[in-house]
Design an enzyme around this catalytic site. Structure first.
Site, PDB file in Angstrom:
ATOM      1  N   TRP A 102       0.842  -1.204   0.000  1.00  0.00           N
ATOM      2  CA  TRP A 102       0.000   0.000   0.000  1.00  0.00           C
ATOM      3  C   TRP A 102       0.877   1.253   0.000  1.00  0.00           C
ATOM      4  O   TRP A 102       0.622   2.199  -0.741  1.00  0.00           O
ATOM      5  CB  TRP A 102      -0.955   0.021   1.194  1.00  0.00           C
ATOM      6  CG  TRP A 102      -1.989  -1.059   1.128  1.00  0.00           C
ATOM      7  CD1 TRP A 102      -2.168  -2.072   2.026  1.00  0.00           C
ATOM      8  CD2 TRP A 102      -2.992  -1.254   0.118  1.00  0.00           C
ATOM      9  NE1 TRP A 102      -3.209  -2.875   1.631  1.00  0.00           N
ATOM     10  CE2 TRP A 102      -3.735  -2.399   0.473  1.00  0.00           C
ATOM     11  CE3 TRP A 102      -3.326  -0.563  -1.051  1.00  0.00           C
ATOM     12  CZ2 TRP A 102      -4.797  -2.881  -0.307  1.00  0.00           C
ATOM     13  CZ3 TRP A 102      -4.388  -1.042  -1.830  1.00  0.00           C
ATOM     14  CH2 TRP A 102      -5.108  -2.178  -1.449  1.00  0.00           C
ATOM     15  N   ASP A 174      -1.162   6.850   6.227  1.00  0.00           N
ATOM     16  CA  ASP A 174      -2.237   5.937   5.859  1.00  0.00           C
ATOM     17  C   ASP A 174      -2.483   5.055   7.087  1.00  0.00           C
ATOM     18  O   ASP A 174      -1.657   4.219   7.437  1.00  0.00           O
ATOM     19  CB  ASP A 174      -1.794   5.092   4.650  1.00  0.00           C
ATOM     20  CG  ASP A 174      -2.838   4.054   4.234  1.00  0.00           C
ATOM     21  OD1 ASP A 174      -3.855   3.914   4.940  1.00  0.00           O
ATOM     22  OD2 ASP A 174      -2.618   3.396   3.197  1.00  0.00           O
ATOM     23  N   LYS A 198     -11.769  -1.434   7.504  1.00  0.00           N
ATOM     24  CA  LYS A 198     -10.989  -2.299   8.388  1.00  0.00           C
ATOM     25  C   LYS A 198     -11.387  -2.117   9.845  1.00  0.00           C
ATOM     26  O   LYS A 198     -11.599  -3.084  10.539  1.00  0.00           O
ATOM     27  CB  LYS A 198      -9.491  -2.046   8.221  1.00  0.00           C
ATOM     28  CG  LYS A 198      -8.821  -2.795   7.078  1.00  0.00           C
ATOM     29  CD  LYS A 198      -8.923  -2.121   5.759  1.00  0.00           C
ATOM     30  CE  LYS A 198      -8.291  -2.908   4.623  1.00  0.00           C
ATOM     31  NZ  LYS A 198      -7.573  -2.041   3.697  1.00  0.00           N
TER      32      LYS A 198
HETATM   33  C1  LIG Z   1      -6.998  -1.681   2.535  1.00  0.00           C
HETATM   34  C2  LIG Z   1      -5.923  -0.678   2.522  1.00  0.00           C
HETATM   35  C3  LIG Z   1      -5.827   0.301   1.519  1.00  0.00           C
HETATM   36  C4  LIG Z   1      -6.762   0.344   0.340  1.00  0.00           C
HETATM   37  O1  LIG Z   1      -7.993   0.768   0.734  1.00  0.00           O
HETATM   38  P1  LIG Z   1      -9.178   1.000  -0.326  1.00  0.00           P
HETATM   39  O2  LIG Z   1     -10.212   1.638   0.534  1.00  0.00           O
HETATM   40  O3  LIG Z   1      -9.555  -0.353  -0.832  1.00  0.00           O
HETATM   41  O4  LIG Z   1      -8.675   1.864  -1.397  1.00  0.00           O
HETATM   42  C5  LIG Z   1      -4.821   1.244   1.611  1.00  0.00           C
HETATM   43  N1  LIG Z   1      -3.951   1.219   2.620  1.00  0.00           N
HETATM   44  C6  LIG Z   1      -4.002   0.296   3.595  1.00  0.00           C
HETATM   45  C7  LIG Z   1      -3.007   0.330   4.693  1.00  0.00           C
HETATM   46  C8  LIG Z   1      -4.987  -0.675   3.574  1.00  0.00           C
HETATM   47  O5  LIG Z   1      -5.041  -1.601   4.547  1.00  0.00           O
END
Ligand SMILES: *Cc1c(COP(=O)(O)O)cnc(C)c1O
Length: 362
Positions: A102, A174, A198
């Site tokens: 990511w 993030d 999540k």
């Molecule tokens: C799941 C995830 C993403 C992607 O998220 P989307 O909402 O599907 O774009 C980005 N960064 C991390 C750390 C993630 O766990």
């Protein structure tokens, strides 16, 4: 009713109380005679929900007044573009810590808009650890430094105690897979973003927490919808927000608040993770794939001694109601995602199956 133990990495388990409440309120929300899904986003009934969601998140994360809280769409992946479009505006350069795929995707997207410098990466060791950095590693001219606080696929995290020293630079994080799981000081960040699916609610809403001085300097060609200022100026209602998803997030925030907030869930999360890691560490049948010092509280990847056993493990676990344990293809083996809503009962059930499986196959 027969609920599985859902170890999915995302979308993931939600608190039963939240789902029950949503069920109860489905047809007639608080006497308004309709579902939240059917409400105008301009109605008072709905705007109260969104306001409450924001206030609860502010309380839970202790978000200072000089930060906006935005509810956006497009997932965390859209933030990979929005962040550089809005923030890479002084020297057109930013620094990235590459701790997983990511983080790497965020860097690749940013590289389309300016210089996206890689400060350190653990790619050569399949992202099994967080690379150490010192202040002088960072470009003093960087418009921001981007990190990913929890690497969902590889099961590593940058804990609140291990946030890199970047001096006076702006830190962007993030936090998609560990927001609200332990106490981070929002003041240390210029911008935090997280997809909801999540640890907060259903997929379809992304939370952005942004310091107010960062608004209003987006690149000239930034689409209106990708400009943070558009959403900040309009209370996240420039267009129709993902109302129902925000409502579920509000219920999750209420649940967490009632439980004692982030510091309370942090204790629980640490106990849950510790129990599972302790079992793995003391077993010679299973092996954790992430470096001990950098282990995630949310995603626990582990492997058996060979691929056939891994496959058999997932198969038998699934039949027992311990589901979505298959690891990401880039790590293999298993991954137990144990977000806020995963109970200690779930951990106990997993460990007891692991013991049994090890006994039968060891
Ligand atoms: C799941 C995830 C993403 C992607 O998220 P989307 O909402 O599907 O774009 C980005 N960064 C991390 C750390 C993630 O766990």
């Amino acid at each position: 009713m027969n609920r599985i133990f859902n170890f999915s990495a995302g979308p993931s388990v939600l608190p039963v109380e939240v789902l029950q409440k949503a069920g109860e309120e489905m047809l007639d929300y608080h006497g308004f005679g309709l579902s939240v899904m059917e409400m105008s986003h301009r109605s008072k009934a709905y705007s109260d929900i969104q306001d409450e969601a924001e206030q609860l998140l502010r309380k839970l994360m202790n978000i200072p007044d000089n930060y906006y809280v935005l509810f956006l769409q497009g997932g965390a992946s859209t933030q990979f573009a929005m962040v550089p479009l809005n923030l890479m505006n002084k020297n057109n350069t930013a620094d990235f810590l590459i701790t997983g795929s990511w983080a790497s995707k965020a860097q690749q997207e940013a590289a389309r808009f300016g210089e996206a410098r890689i400060v350190a990466s653990s790619k050569n060791d399949n992202y099994s650890y967080i690379p150490k950095t010192v202040k002088s590693d960072f470009n003093p001219d960087a418009d921001y430094v981007h990190i990913c606080t929890n690497n969902t696929i590889y099961g590593t995290r940058i804990s609140p105690d291990n946030i890199p020293d970047i001096g006076a630079l702006d830190l962007v994080a993030d936090m998609s897979s560990n927001i609200l799981s332990e106490v981070y000081d929002v003041n240390k960040f210029a911008l935090i973003y997280a997809g909801a699916q999540k640890n907060m609610g259903p997929a379809g809403v992304t939370v952005v927490i942004i310091r107010d001085d960062l608004l209003g300097n987006a690149m000239e060609y930034t689409p209106i919808m990708l400009n943070y200022k558009t959403h900040a100026d309009n209370g996240s209602m420039y267009n129709t927000p993902p109302c129902y998803n925000i409502y579920i997030c509000k219920l999750v925030f209420e649940w967490l608040d009632k439980l004692g907030g982030v510091s309370a869930i942090e204790e629980i999360n640490k106990a849950k993770a510790q129990k599972l890691y302790d079992y793995i560490d003391n077993s010679d049948f299973y092996r954790g794939t992430a470096e001990k010092d950098d282990r995630s509280l949310m995603n626990v990847p582990f492997v058996c001694t060979n691929d056939e056993l891994n496959e058999e493990f997932v198969k038998q676990a699934t039949a027992r109601g311990l589901q979505n344990l298959k690891g990401h293809r880039s790590v293999g083996g298993m991954r137990a995602s144990i977000y806020n809503a995963m109970s200690l009962d779930g951990i106990d059930a997993l460990i007891s199956f692991m013991q049994e499986f090890a006994k039968q196959n060891g």
